[in-house]
Scaffold this active site. Sequence first.
Site, PDB file in Angstrom:
ATOM      1  N   ALA A 245      -2.236  -6.842   0.107  1.00 39.85           N
ATOM      2  CA  ALA A 245      -2.714  -8.213   0.292  1.00 39.85           C
ATOM      3  C   ALA A 245      -2.767  -8.656   1.738  1.00 39.85           C
ATOM      4  O   ALA A 245      -3.675  -9.393   2.145  1.00 39.85           O
ATOM      5  CB  ALA A 245      -1.835  -9.177  -0.512  1.00 39.85           C
ATOM      6  N   HIS A 246      -1.815  -8.212   2.554  1.00 33.69           N
ATOM      7  CA  HIS A 246      -1.748  -8.746   3.921  1.00 33.69           C
ATOM      8  C   HIS A 246      -2.851  -8.216   4.835  1.00 33.69           C
ATOM      9  O   HIS A 246      -2.987  -8.674   5.965  1.00 33.69           O
ATOM     10  CB  HIS A 246      -0.364  -8.489   4.532  1.00 33.69           C
ATOM     11  CG  HIS A 246      -0.101  -7.072   4.934  1.00 33.69           C
ATOM     12  ND1 HIS A 246       0.039  -6.682   6.248  1.00 33.69           N
ATOM     13  CD2 HIS A 246       0.072  -5.954   4.199  1.00 33.69           C
ATOM     14  CE1 HIS A 246       0.289  -5.389   6.309  1.00 33.69           C
ATOM     15  NE2 HIS A 246       0.307  -4.926   5.071  1.00 33.69           N
TER      16      HIS A 246
ATOM     17  N   GLY B 129       0.794  -1.217   0.000  1.00 34.94           N
ATOM     18  CA  GLY B 129       0.000   0.000   0.000  1.00 34.94           C
ATOM     19  C   GLY B 129       0.830   1.271   0.000  1.00 34.94           C
ATOM     20  O   GLY B 129       0.485   2.257  -0.646  1.00 34.94           O
ATOM     21  N   THR B 130       1.941   1.264   0.725  1.00 36.59           N
ATOM     22  CA  THR B 130       2.766   2.463   0.820  1.00 36.59           C
ATOM     23  C   THR B 130       3.330   2.857  -0.539  1.00 36.59           C
ATOM     24  O   THR B 130       3.278   4.034  -0.933  1.00 36.59           O
ATOM     25  CB  THR B 130       3.909   2.249   1.830  1.00 36.59           C
ATOM     26  OG1 THR B 130       3.347   2.086   3.138  1.00 36.59           O
ATOM     27  CG2 THR B 130       4.859   3.431   1.843  1.00 36.59           C
TER      28      THR B 130
ATOM     29  N   CYS C 243       2.096   1.098  12.294  1.00 39.97           N
ATOM     30  CA  CYS C 243       3.258   1.721  11.674  1.00 39.97           C
ATOM     31  C   CYS C 243       4.046   2.584  12.658  1.00 39.97           C
ATOM     32  O   CYS C 243       5.144   3.012  12.368  1.00 39.97           O
ATOM     33  CB  CYS C 243       2.816   2.570  10.484  1.00 39.97           C
ATOM     34  SG  CYS C 243       2.027   1.587   9.198  1.00 39.97           S
TER      35      CYS C 243
ATOM     36  N   GLN D 165      -7.477  -0.406   4.183  1.00 35.79           N
ATOM     37  CA  GLN D 165      -8.251  -1.036   5.262  1.00 35.79           C
ATOM     38  C   GLN D 165      -9.613  -1.556   4.817  1.00 35.79           C
ATOM     39  O   GLN D 165     -10.215  -2.371   5.510  1.00 35.79           O
ATOM     40  CB  GLN D 165      -8.439  -0.047   6.425  1.00 35.79           C
ATOM     41  CG  GLN D 165      -7.181   0.225   7.220  1.00 35.79           C
ATOM     42  CD  GLN D 165      -6.659  -0.996   7.963  1.00 35.79           C
ATOM     43  OE1 GLN D 165      -7.405  -1.911   8.305  1.00 35.79           O
ATOM     44  NE2 GLN D 165      -5.356  -1.019   8.235  1.00 35.79           N
TER      45      GLN D 165
ATOM     46  N   THR E 205      11.775  -6.928 -11.095  1.00 40.63           N
ATOM     47  CA  THR E 205      11.139  -8.231 -11.314  1.00 40.63           C
ATOM     48  C   THR E 205       9.955  -8.407 -10.373  1.00 40.63           C
ATOM     49  O   THR E 205      10.050  -8.147  -9.173  1.00 40.63           O
ATOM     50  CB  THR E 205      12.159  -9.365 -11.092  1.00 40.63           C
ATOM     51  OG1 THR E 205      13.248  -9.178 -11.995  1.00 40.63           O
ATOM     52  CG2 THR E 205      11.518 -10.722 -11.329  1.00 40.63           C
TER      53      THR E 205
ATOM     54  N   ASN F  52      -7.333   3.654   9.565  1.00 43.07           N
ATOM     55  CA  ASN F  52      -6.727   2.461  10.142  1.00 43.07           C
ATOM     56  C   ASN F  52      -6.685   2.462  11.660  1.00 43.07           C
ATOM     57  O   ASN F  52      -6.501   1.411  12.280  1.00 43.07           O
ATOM     58  CB  ASN F  52      -5.301   2.277   9.596  1.00 43.07           C
ATOM     59  CG  ASN F  52      -4.446   3.513   9.789  1.00 43.07           C
ATOM     60  OD1 ASN F  52      -4.817   4.601   9.371  1.00 43.07           O
ATOM     61  ND2 ASN F  52      -3.299   3.357  10.421  1.00 43.07           N
TER      62      ASN F  52
END
Length: 382
Positions: free
Chosen positions: A200-201, A71-72, A329, A179, A237, A151
């Site tokens: 994804a996490h 996301g960052t 964070c 979120q 990659t 968040n």
Amino acid sequence: MPKIYLDNAATTRLDDEVLQAMLPLMTENFGNPSSIHSHGRQVRSAIEKARKTVASLINASPSEIFFTSGGTEADNTAITGSIDTYGLKHAITSPTEHHAVLHTLEYLAKQGTIELSFVNLDEKGHVDLVHLEELLSTKPRSLVSLMHGNNEIGNLIDLEKVGEICKKYNAIFHSDTVQTMGHYKHDVQNTKIDFLVGAAHKFHGPKGVGFLYINADNKIHPFIHGGSQERNMRGGTENVYGIVGLAKALEIAYKEMEQHKTHIEGLKSRMIEKLKAAIPDVRFNGDSDNLERSLYTVLNVSLPPSEDNDMLLFNLDIAQISCSGGSACTSGSDVGSHVLGALNVQPERGNVRFSFGKYNTVEEIDKVVEVVTGLYGSVPKA
């Protein structure tokens, strides 16, 4: 006692089905997707299949989906790319945004690239849309960056309304939807939004991978230069097994969304009612106890003043309960939450964020309430 994990806004447990989808890309299907031989083509196919899956779930075109490290990076790409490409001189955000947005915009303002304005918040921490329109009426061609779901306190904004306001003033609209992705349905074809972000996490996928939706009407300069990956938008990659895992996790999240919302919302409601009954002076920061106007996955609790508040998270950890005092964070930092600071939350109160996921249980909620009330008073007898 088994450990209880209530920090799902920080990260979520990897779904077993997602892991199984990823494993072949870690072992036998190991080719570089940029290679033209069969090993590479096979992996390239997996990436493009994942791109189509993500696009179909949010009603986008595959060409509008770009995979990132999370996301960052996606937030940084949208912000710096749009400002650079379109020569924007003004940006609008809120003081409660994630640092991926705030720090990026503050840096650009410090460099003199943009002028930065902050939209007002009401007493519950919601964005004042009237003030947003006032700001845009004076400087219409601006970047507006407002997160869908906060968040820390869970407050939601109306993406459709903000999108309409931005469209009216020819503004660029970016929303950090980290979120809410996987917990709420997004339909980008029916929302006037230029950039949207996922990680994804946050929905039971792997760490280190995310995506950026860029509306087809926008063509921006890349943030990371290098190779021609992601259609020349992101050098490097690709994290192939991460991308495949992201798509699988989002697919599962959409398929099971309603049942998980019912389950998780029930856990949040139960904790609210039990805490209210057990601790007379309990409060809830922002609008996190309002099920209609906040994330069903987040509850930010404000506990009465106590000499032990500095040890609150430590005491909960000793009791085998994992939660957060704010955004993950900033955990481990002496700096207080900028979100709670913007809401002028009393510093002498104990503030803790509980965030729920599909693997949590009623029994866990009851145990957490029991531990918290043990620290702040006895649960009334029935």
